[in-house]
Write a protein that holds these residues in place. Structure first.
Motif, PDB file in Angstrom:
ATOM      1  N   SER A  39       0.861  -1.182   0.000  1.00  0.00           N
ATOM      2  CA  SER A  39       0.000   0.000   0.000  1.00  0.00           C
ATOM      3  C   SER A  39       0.897   1.232   0.000  1.00  0.00           C
ATOM      4  O   SER A  39       1.913   1.274   0.694  1.00  0.00           O
ATOM      5  CB  SER A  39      -0.917   0.005   1.220  1.00  0.00           C
ATOM      6  N   LEU A  40       0.520   2.246  -0.786  1.00  0.00           N
ATOM      7  CA  LEU A  40       1.395   3.402  -0.988  1.00  0.00           C
ATOM      8  C   LEU A  40       0.636   4.709  -0.823  1.00  0.00           C
ATOM      9  O   LEU A  40      -0.464   4.881  -1.367  1.00  0.00           O
ATOM     10  CB  LEU A  40       2.013   3.346  -2.394  1.00  0.00           C
ATOM     11  N   ILE A  41       1.235   5.628  -0.051  1.00  0.00           N
ATOM     12  CA  ILE A  41       0.728   6.998   0.082  1.00  0.00           C
ATOM     13  C   ILE A  41       1.884   7.940  -0.227  1.00  0.00           C
ATOM     14  O   ILE A  41       2.996   7.750   0.268  1.00  0.00           O
ATOM     15  CB  ILE A  41       0.186   7.277   1.499  1.00  0.00           C
ATOM     16  N   CYS A  42       1.621   8.947  -1.047  1.00  0.00           N
ATOM     17  CA  CYS A  42       2.678   9.909  -1.370  1.00  0.00           C
ATOM     18  C   CYS A  42       2.375  11.265  -0.737  1.00  0.00           C
ATOM     19  O   CYS A  42       1.230  11.573  -0.405  1.00  0.00           O
ATOM     20  CB  CYS A  42       2.851  10.057  -2.888  1.00  0.00           C
ATOM     21  N   GLY A  43       3.419  12.062  -0.576  1.00  0.00           N
ATOM     22  CA  GLY A  43       3.258  13.424  -0.097  1.00  0.00           C
ATOM     23  C   GLY A  43       3.305  14.382  -1.262  1.00  0.00           C
ATOM     24  O   GLY A  43       3.897  14.080  -2.307  1.00  0.00           O
ATOM     25  N   ILE A  87       1.879  12.723 -11.482  1.00  0.00           N
ATOM     26  CA  ILE A  87       2.189  11.289 -11.530  1.00  0.00           C
ATOM     27  C   ILE A  87       1.240  10.512 -10.637  1.00  0.00           C
ATOM     28  O   ILE A  87       0.743   9.452 -11.015  1.00  0.00           O
ATOM     29  CB  ILE A  87       3.649  11.037 -11.121  1.00  0.00           C
ATOM     30  N   ALA A  88       0.980  11.037  -9.441  1.00  0.00           N
ATOM     31  CA  ALA A  88       0.094  10.341  -8.503  1.00  0.00           C
ATOM     32  C   ALA A  88      -1.309  10.170  -9.070  1.00  0.00           C
ATOM     33  O   ALA A  88      -2.004   9.199  -8.749  1.00  0.00           O
ATOM     34  CB  ALA A  88       0.035  11.105  -7.179  1.00  0.00           C
ATOM     35  N   GLN A 100      -4.313   5.026  -9.147  1.00  0.00           N
ATOM     36  CA  GLN A 100      -3.957   6.357  -8.670  1.00  0.00           C
ATOM     37  C   GLN A 100      -3.500   6.277  -7.210  1.00  0.00           C
ATOM     38  O   GLN A 100      -3.959   5.423  -6.448  1.00  0.00           O
ATOM     39  CB  GLN A 100      -5.152   7.299  -8.790  1.00  0.00           C
ATOM     40  N   ILE A 101      -2.583   7.176  -6.837  1.00  0.00           N
ATOM     41  CA  ILE A 101      -1.937   7.099  -5.524  1.00  0.00           C
ATOM     42  C   ILE A 101      -2.617   8.020  -4.515  1.00  0.00           C
ATOM     43  O   ILE A 101      -2.817   9.212  -4.775  1.00  0.00           O
ATOM     44  CB  ILE A 101      -0.443   7.475  -5.620  1.00  0.00           C
TER      45      ILE A 101
END
Length: 350
Positions: free
Chosen positions: A282-286, A291-292, A298-299
């Motif tokens: 599982s991925l979460i971006c800041g 890109i997200a 989708q992130i």
């Protein structure tokens, strides 16, 4: 014979403005100023465009005359750490919107995260008699940088940084943004949550680490230091650390990728080792990016308004300059973050 009266054509250099030069070159006013003032770091292609526009229009900034006429050039310097970070573009745009309407010119420069270059750029703006400065430094405790700021003695605002002296600091609420992301993952059953970010010597990194540690301990989980990667914002670092994490005997089930430039490296690493989002991680971006939003899936992202940060910094700086205000204590101003839920996280079977 009567002497002919001297006339001036509409295209005379005296009538040309910096805005016209910028429009002709297809760049911002700030870029024109950086070229004219020989500020380091301007792309050669932009320099060529600006110089061509100046030659075509016959414009002259007459900087020497400006210095004689007024002790103020109505110029603001903005030093940031990485020109490749799109957040700084948004911050610059926000600041420029405010400053241009008040008659100030914003000149930007990238330090590449080098403290020596930060000091050199501060000295450059001091010699150019800037009215104020917006600063994003690499290490909030670097003695040479702090000494330069202290000795400078003109208005400044720290952007996304907080230094141990009387300064105004403006930034996003990274602590609560990260805390919300971690609690969301904990609610999905994740217990091994990794963090990749940079800026070890900054409040941004400290707040993100503190948020993760406190959220884990509140859930009865002792933080694992091997899951904390805090040394760089580069894509290469994101790639290498994601590979390291996923090759651990007990790899994380969730990852916080907190930095604009980290995400491409993280995604590349997962592709190289054949791992899928969210099935394997599982991925979460800041700092929500294009890109997200365009990758599949989708992130999920922790988002904040960088444009608003730039506006706030400029407004505060103008207040210091024009109203002669000076804080005798540190001031911290924060804007909220929000967690944008998408398809990159899944529930872990209990």
């Amino acid at each position: 014979m009567a002497r002919a009266k001297k006339t001036m054509s509409p295209s005379s250099p005296l009538r040309i403005t910096v805005q016209e030069v910028a429009d002709r070159a297809g760049v911002s006013i700030g870029t024109v100023s950086r070229v004219v003032n020989n500020v380091p770091g301007v792309r050669p292609a932009y320099v060529k465009k600006v110089q061509a526009a100046i030659d075509e229009l016959g414009w002259s900034p007459n900087i020497a005359a400006q210095n004689i006429r007024s002790p103020s050039l109505r110029m603001i310097g903005f030093i940031f750490s990485d020109i490749r970070n799109s957040l700084y573009s948004s911050m610059t745009k926000g600041a420029e919107e405010v400053l241009s309407t008040r008659g100030y010119l914003l000149v930007t420069a990238s330090s590449d995260g080098n403290p020596e270059r930060e000091v050199a750029l501060m000295d450059f703006f001091k010699r150019r008699r800037a009215d104020g400065m917006i600063l994003t430094i690499q290490d909030e405790n670097n003695s040479a940088v702090l000494s330069a700021i202290s000795n400078w003695g003109i208005p400044h605002v720290m952007m996304e940084r907080e230094i141990p002296m009387n300064s105004v600091s403006i930034g996003a609420d990274h602590f609560h943004g990260t805390r919300q992301a971690v609690e969301y993952l904990l609610g999905l059953g994740h217990r091994r949550i990794a963090l990749i970010t940079g800026g070890r010597g900054t409040k941004v990194a400290r707040d993100r680490v503190r948020a993760l540690e406190e959220a884990l301990r509140s859930a009865g989980i002792e933080p694992d230091p091997t899951l904390f990667c805090l040394d760089s914002f580069s894509a290469e670092y994101g790639l290498s650390q994601t590979q390291r994490l996923m090759n651990m005997k007990e790899p994380p089930t969730a990852l916080l990728s907190m930095g604009v430039r980290l995400l491409p490296g993280v995604l590349e690493a997962l592709q190289l080792i054949g791992k899928r989002i969210p099935d394997d991680l599982s991925l979460i971006c800041g700092n929500d990016t294009d890109i997200a939003r365009i990758v599949t899936p989708q992130i999920t992202a922790v988002r904040y308004d960088a444009l608003a940060l730039g506006r706030m910094a400029a407004e505060n700086l103008i207040d210091q300059i024009e109203n002669r205000t000076h804080e005798d204590k540190s001031v911290r101003i924060e804007i909220p973050t929000e967690l944008i839920l998408r398809q990159s996280c899944r529930r872990v079977p209990s």
